[in-house]
Write a protein that holds these residues in place. Structure first.
Motif, mmCIF file in Angstrom:
data_model
loop_
_atom_site.group_PDB
_atom_site.id
_atom_site.type_symbol
_atom_site.label_atom_id
_atom_site.label_comp_id
_atom_site.label_asym_id
_atom_site.label_seq_id
_atom_site.Cartn_x
_atom_site.Cartn_y
_atom_site.Cartn_z
ATOM 1 N N CYS A 173 -8.967 5.801 -9.332
ATOM 2 C CA CYS A 173 -9.732 7.024 -9.105
ATOM 3 C C CYS A 173 -10.311 6.972 -7.698
ATOM 4 C CB CYS A 173 -10.851 7.143 -10.129
ATOM 5 S SG CYS A 173 -11.772 8.676 -9.978
ATOM 6 N N VAL A 174 -10.199 8.082 -6.974
ATOM 7 C CA VAL A 174 -10.714 8.206 -5.617
ATOM 8 C C VAL A 174 -11.701 9.362 -5.587
ATOM 9 C CG1 VAL A 174 -10.081 8.629 -3.218
ATOM 10 C CG2 VAL A 174 -8.530 7.354 -4.685
ATOM 11 N N SER A 175 -12.825 9.174 -4.926
ATOM 12 C CA SER A 175 -13.843 10.216 -4.835
ATOM 13 C C SER A 175 -13.375 11.373 -3.956
ATOM 14 C CB SER A 175 -15.139 9.641 -4.263
ATOM 15 O OG SER A 175 -16.090 10.665 -4.062
ATOM 16 N N TYR A 226 2.806 14.079 -3.763
ATOM 17 C CA TYR A 226 3.916 13.183 -3.445
ATOM 18 C C TYR A 226 3.401 11.986 -2.655
ATOM 19 C CZ TYR A 226 3.942 15.196 1.277
ATOM 20 O OH TYR A 226 3.593 15.615 2.538
ATOM 21 N N VAL A 227 4.245 10.978 -2.508
ATOM 22 C CA VAL A 227 3.913 9.801 -1.713
ATOM 23 C C VAL A 227 4.650 9.924 -0.386
ATOM 24 C CG1 VAL A 227 4.117 7.289 -1.560
ATOM 25 C CG2 VAL A 227 3.477 8.360 -3.722
ATOM 26 N N SER A 228 3.901 9.864 0.710
ATOM 27 C CA SER A 228 4.506 10.044 2.031
ATOM 28 C C SER A 228 4.929 8.727 2.673
ATOM 29 C CB SER A 228 3.544 10.777 2.965
ATOM 30 O OG SER A 228 2.382 10.007 3.181
ATOM 31 N N ARG A 229 4.344 7.619 2.215
ATOM 32 C CA ARG A 229 4.668 6.331 2.840
ATOM 33 C C ARG A 229 4.375 5.200 1.860
ATOM 34 N NH1 ARG A 229 4.936 3.377 7.702
ATOM 35 N NH2 ARG A 229 3.411 1.731 7.913
ATOM 36 N N ASP A 253 0.846 -1.190 0.000
ATOM 37 C CA ASP A 253 0.000 0.000 0.000
ATOM 38 C C ASP A 253 0.882 1.240 0.000
ATOM 39 O OD1 ASP A 253 0.395 1.047 2.840
ATOM 40 O OD2 ASP A 253 -0.412 -0.933 3.299
ATOM 41 N N PHE A 254 0.279 2.375 -0.372
ATOM 42 C CA PHE A 254 1.009 3.641 -0.361
ATOM 43 C C PHE A 254 0.054 4.755 0.015
ATOM 44 C CE2 PHE A 254 -0.455 2.987 -4.672
ATOM 45 C CZ PHE A 254 -0.905 4.232 -5.089
ATOM 46 N N THR A 255 0.631 5.817 0.568
ATOM 47 C CA THR A 255 -0.144 6.983 0.980
ATOM 48 C C THR A 255 0.316 8.176 0.166
ATOM 49 O OG1 THR A 255 -0.325 6.107 3.219
ATOM 50 C CG2 THR A 255 -0.789 8.447 2.927
ATOM 51 N N MET A 256 -0.616 8.786 -0.554
ATOM 52 C CA MET A 256 -0.260 9.964 -1.339
ATOM 53 C C MET A 256 -0.873 11.210 -0.713
ATOM 54 S SD MET A 256 -2.361 9.345 -4.821
ATOM 55 C CE MET A 256 -3.892 8.462 -4.759
ATOM 56 N N VAL A 257 -0.189 12.322 -0.915
ATOM 57 C CA VAL A 257 -0.572 13.600 -0.328
ATOM 58 C C VAL A 257 -0.570 14.643 -1.437
ATOM 59 C CG1 VAL A 257 0.066 15.348 1.374
ATOM 60 C CG2 VAL A 257 0.548 12.944 1.836
ATOM 61 N N PHE A 258 -1.553 15.537 -1.410
ATOM 62 C CA PHE A 258 -1.568 16.662 -2.339
ATOM 63 C C PHE A 258 -2.441 17.769 -1.772
ATOM 64 C CE2 PHE A 258 -4.918 13.764 -3.676
ATOM 65 C CZ PHE A 258 -6.010 14.587 -3.878
ATOM 66 N N ILE A 262 -4.871 16.998 1.265
ATOM 67 C CA ILE A 262 -5.563 15.732 1.085
ATOM 68 C C ILE A 262 -4.565 14.592 1.268
ATOM 69 C CG2 ILE A 262 -7.046 14.379 -0.442
ATOM 70 C CD1 ILE A 262 -8.124 17.226 0.215
ATOM 71 N N VAL A 263 -4.919 13.607 2.099
ATOM 72 C CA VAL A 263 -4.090 12.433 2.342
ATOM 73 C C VAL A 263 -4.941 11.210 2.023
ATOM 74 C CG1 VAL A 263 -2.753 11.142 4.046
ATOM 75 C CG2 VAL A 263 -2.836 13.640 4.172
ATOM 76 N N LEU A 264 -4.467 10.393 1.078
ATOM 77 C CA LEU A 264 -5.216 9.214 0.641
ATOM 78 C C LEU A 264 -4.339 7.973 0.733
ATOM 79 C CD1 LEU A 264 -6.760 10.726 -2.605
ATOM 80 C CD2 LEU A 264 -7.918 10.396 -0.415
ATOM 81 N N LYS A 265 -4.831 6.951 1.419
ATOM 82 C CA LYS A 265 -4.117 5.671 1.493
ATOM 83 C C LYS A 265 -4.717 4.732 0.460
ATOM 84 C CE LYS A 265 -2.647 1.969 4.540
ATOM 85 N NZ LYS A 265 -2.662 1.444 5.898
#
Length: 143
Positions: free
Chosen positions: A101-103, A122-125, A62-67, A84-87
């Motif tokens: 795609c994420v809502s 970017y990807v934080s984790r 898994d990865f966590t992206m931030v924007f 916005i932080v999305l895992k």
């Protein structure tokens, strides 16, 4: 005099190597994304389409992206923070990519006329299948 020469030698090494003596960590991914408002089953108003490429020889678990989201005037269009932080969960094999795609519906306060701008993505984790973790909580290595 030998003390002065040692200091001069050490400073010369830093100057001529461009301070790259200690090396910089390589970013183990490529990522891109944009807000979309085309009709989709994933959202009603708007979504975030992303592309993620795994650049290392391990499978990503898994990865966590931030924007950040901004409207055309540079203001936050979201309730509260525009950070916005999305895992994203799901395996990404070595050297492979994934799109999705994420809502964004729950984050918006109004229906936009145009897509919002995405900035500082970017990807934080990244968690790998072998249990190891790569992290960059502030996006330092991405920019």
């Amino acid at each position: 005099m030998t003390g002065k020469y040692r200091i001069f030698l050490i400073l010369s090494i830093f100057v001529f190597t461009g301070c790259q003596l200690f090396g910089t960590p390589k970013v183990p991914y490529l990522i891109s994304g944009e807000m979309t408002m085309e009709s989709s089953a994933q959202y009603e108003v708007a979504g975030f389409d992303y592309y993620f490429l795994n650049k290392v020889n391990k499978t990503v678990k898994d990865f966590t992206m931030v924007f950040f989201l901004f409207d055309q005037e540079g203001n936050s269009p979201c309730i509260g923070s525009n950070n916005i932080v999305l895992k994203i969960e799901g395996d990404v094999p070595e050297g492979r990519s994934v799109t999705g795609c994420v809502s964004l519906d729950s984050l918006l306060t109004e229906i936009p006329e145009e897509s919002y701008d995405i900035d500082f993505l970017y990807v934080s984790r990244i968690s790998y299948e072998d249990g190891s973790v790569w992290s960059d909580p502030f996006g330092i290595y991405a920019f």
